[in-house]
Design a protein around this motif. Structure first.
Motif, PDB file in Angstrom:
ATOM      1  N   GLU A   4       0.853  -1.190   0.000  1.00  0.00           N
ATOM      2  CA  GLU A   4       0.000   0.000   0.000  1.00  0.00           C
ATOM      3  C   GLU A   4       0.890   1.241   0.000  1.00  0.00           C
ATOM      4  O   GLU A   4       1.776   1.395   0.843  1.00  0.00           O
ATOM      5  CB  GLU A   4      -0.899   0.000   1.232  1.00  0.00           C
ATOM      6  CG  GLU A   4      -1.864   1.172   1.300  1.00  0.00           C
ATOM      7  CD  GLU A   4      -2.836   1.182   0.117  1.00  0.00           C
ATOM      8  OE1 GLU A   4      -3.231   2.282  -0.299  1.00  0.00           O
ATOM      9  OE2 GLU A   4      -3.191   0.092  -0.380  1.00  0.00           O
ATOM     10  N   ARG A 195      -3.723  -0.642  -6.213  1.00  0.00           N
ATOM     11  CA  ARG A 195      -2.593   0.005  -5.533  1.00  0.00           C
ATOM     12  C   ARG A 195      -1.823   0.900  -6.499  1.00  0.00           C
ATOM     13  O   ARG A 195      -1.371   1.985  -6.127  1.00  0.00           O
ATOM     14  CB  ARG A 195      -1.680  -1.044  -4.904  1.00  0.00           C
ATOM     15  CG  ARG A 195      -2.323  -1.731  -3.700  1.00  0.00           C
ATOM     16  CD  ARG A 195      -1.377  -2.683  -3.006  1.00  0.00           C
ATOM     17  NE  ARG A 195      -2.048  -3.393  -1.923  1.00  0.00           N
ATOM     18  CZ  ARG A 195      -1.476  -4.301  -1.128  1.00  0.00           C
ATOM     19  NH1 ARG A 195      -0.192  -4.604  -1.323  1.00  0.00           N
ATOM     20  NH2 ARG A 195      -2.163  -4.897  -0.185  1.00  0.00           N
ATOM     21  N   ARG A 198      -3.802   4.051  -6.857  1.00  0.00           N
ATOM     22  CA  ARG A 198      -3.611   4.963  -5.716  1.00  0.00           C
ATOM     23  C   ARG A 198      -2.224   5.591  -5.753  1.00  0.00           C
ATOM     24  O   ARG A 198      -2.059   6.782  -5.464  1.00  0.00           O
ATOM     25  CB  ARG A 198      -3.842   4.195  -4.408  1.00  0.00           C
ATOM     26  CG  ARG A 198      -5.291   3.741  -4.225  1.00  0.00           C
ATOM     27  CD  ARG A 198      -5.569   3.241  -2.821  1.00  0.00           C
ATOM     28  NE  ARG A 198      -5.010   1.939  -2.521  1.00  0.00           N
ATOM     29  CZ  ARG A 198      -5.624   0.761  -2.728  1.00  0.00           C
ATOM     30  NH1 ARG A 198      -6.829   0.743  -3.298  1.00  0.00           N
ATOM     31  NH2 ARG A 198      -5.045  -0.375  -2.389  1.00  0.00           N
ATOM     32  N   THR A 211     -11.135   4.027  -4.622  1.00  0.00           N
ATOM     33  CA  THR A 211     -10.873   2.724  -5.226  1.00  0.00           C
ATOM     34  C   THR A 211     -11.667   1.638  -4.495  1.00  0.00           C
ATOM     35  O   THR A 211     -11.720   1.616  -3.271  1.00  0.00           O
ATOM     36  CB  THR A 211      -9.374   2.370  -5.198  1.00  0.00           C
ATOM     37  OG1 THR A 211      -8.907   2.409  -3.844  1.00  0.00           O
ATOM     38  CG2 THR A 211      -8.569   3.354  -6.026  1.00  0.00           C
TER      39      THR A 211
END
Length: 522
Positions: A4, A195, A198, A211
């Protein structure tokens, strides 16, 4: 899979990229035109050779994140002074081994131009086939390719309150949609893809992108949107152990069923007047036209939809299979290639698929429940990833809506203008006084060329924003010595088409009072 993304580290990396001048123009200057063109053909070696001896920050970052090559730790520490090498390693973008920094992802500049202006994003993705050797892993997250650039250019540059990016991949459609909408929702079945979405939002300092993980419309429940954009995993893939099921291109369904399901389902997730835009493949089965299949899908939607479907290409089964086997990094002449080709051809033969079409689908939820647009066409010629196409689509929809509301008498009273990109070409047989062919050619939009008769050519040529359509038709009828009412009945439907295609545009000037058929004064 990258972890992340940490917002602070991602923004620190963006500072290093900006400070180094890590832009498309700078990189092209760094390795030159020939090497840049080779990169476009999937060959990284020439660019690697050009930058091998440079230790400048931009060259180090180019070797690391564009060309996928290891760089000395000391050079990376200098180029990544803000984010630091350990910080970029924590982001999952590199690993450190034996005094070298080895890339785990690519980060490439991607220029864009839209109605708001020009700019450039940094787009992170998995290392692709131009850099790695051998086939791609099935969970590969694709970077920016031709199809994604096409869809980004096709997106309508008009305001939308809420946009859904269905199957976001690396997130480029979300970034593009965010230019016109304060709220974007990106969905994907792949957590790795989300991911990257983002991370790319953070690298480019873009907020407002939500998301959600899941297949197609499942993550959004009953939510509705003003706009849906999708470059879905539409590739027709045989089911079997010999063929990799790449998440970025294979939706897990047989044939073109995934595109069918989106078309028949998306209406329920659009607000009245809301628009969906997607790319897709459709099959030609046992001699039946593929566009007719798409027409049936639209008709099967429980929500009435306007539809504009453009087929840009059509491929036979052998060429189609070869394209997508190569796309995964498997080359001809290998046992794996032969095995996959056989699987594709067996699948097509078993289902009587003769060809596969590719194109663009635009759907709109009819505001009043009565669709007015049903357009299924083939557009020939080469069209690039052109940002102006989105505006052309938006203007065509506006023109369609406006001309649909007009009666023939109201259209005859309208004052029109020939579009500035329209030219006329006349072709003569040797020695002939009159042309055998008259063509109207469109410089923008889809670059259409239309064969027209002298009456329609005269009408377009005289549409200079001065006199209304009805008066022009009366004048042309007298010039050609034909019945004005019959000419009007012939030309007005074609004028409607020229308005929709962008050859003619409306002006907001009212015309003078209607003239009698004999009044041809200008």
């Amino acid at each position: 899979m990258i972890p992340e993304p940490d917002p602070a580290l991602a923004r620190a990396l963006a500072v290093d990229l900006a400070d180094a001048g890590y832009t498309g123009a700078r990189l092209r200057a760094l390795w030159g035109v020939a090497a840049d063109e080779a990169l476009g053909r999937g060959m990284a070696l020439p660019a690697r050779r050009e930058v091998a001896g440079s230790r400048s920050d931009v060259a180090v970052l180019a070797r690391l994140f564009f060309l996928g090559s290891p760089v000395p730790l000391s050079d990376a520490q200098t180029a990544l002074r803000t984010a630091t090498v350990p910080g970029v390693e924590k982001l999952g973008l590199v690993r450190i081994a034996d005094g070298s920094v080895i890339p785990s992802v690519l980060i490439r500049p991607q220029a864009y131009v839209d109605e708001h202006g020009a700019g450039e994003w940094w787009i992170a993705s998995d290392i692709d086939e131009s850099v790695r050797s051998g086939p791609l892993p099935e969970d590969h997250v694709l970077g920016v390719g031709g199809a994604s650039l096409t869809l980004a250019g096709l997106q309508l540059p008009t305001p939308a309150v809420r946009v859904l990016d269905l199957g976001s991949g690396c997130g480029i459609q979300s970034l593009r949609a965010r230019r016109d909408s304060p709220e974007v929702t990106a969905t994907d079945i792949s957590e790795a893809a989300l991911r990257f979405t983002r991370l790319n939002a953070l690298l480019n300092d873009v907020d407002g992108i939500r998301t959600l993980r899941g297949s197609l419309f499942e993550p959004i429940g009953e939510e509705v949107f003003d706009r849906v954009v999708s470059n879905p995993p539409f590739v027709i893939t045989p089911r079997g152990a010999d063929v990799p099921a790449y998440e970025y291109r294979d939706g897990g369904l047989t044939g073109d069923a995934l595109v069918r399901d989106i078309v028949t389902t998306v209406g329920a997730h659009l607000t009245p007047g809301g628009i969906a835009q997607l790319l897709g493949n459709w099959e030609y089965v046992d001699g039946r036209d593929g566009l007719h299949r798409v027409r049936d899908w639209v008709a099967a939607s429980p929500v009435p939809l306007d539809a504009w479907v453009i087929e840009r290409d059509r491929m036979d089964p052998i060429a189609y299979a070869e394209l997508w086997i190569r796309d995964g990094g498997t080359v001809p002449g290998t046992a794996a290639f032969e095995s996959m080709l056989a699987a594709w051809l067996d699948d097509f033969e078993a289902r009587e698929v003769r060809e596969v079409g590719f194109g663009y689908i635009l759907l709109r939820r009819a505001s009043d429940g009565r669709p007015s647009l049903s357009r299924f066409e083939r557009v020939e010629g080469v069209i690039g990833a052109n940002a102006a196409l989105g505006m052309h689509l938006a203007e065509s929809l506006r023109a369609h809506d406006r001309q649909t509301r007009l009666s023939d008498d109201e259209l005859a009273a309208a004052v029109l203008l020939a579009a500035g990109d329209v030219t006329e070409a006349r072709h003569y047989l040797p020695g002939a006084e009159d042309p055998s062919v008259i063509e109207l050619r469109q410089g923008g939009g889809f670059g259409r060329t239309l064969a027209v008769d002298p009456a329609l050519a005269a009408l377009v040529g005289a549409s200079d924003g001065d006199l209304p359509v009805g008066r022009l038709i009366a004048a042309i009828a007298e010039l050609l010595e034909v019945d004005p009412e019959l000419l009007r009945a012939d030309l007005l439907p074609r004028v409607r088409g020229l308005l929709e295609d962008g050859f003619l545009t409306f002006t907001d000037r009212p015309g003078p009072p209607p003239a009698s058929p004999s009044d041809t004064r200008r």
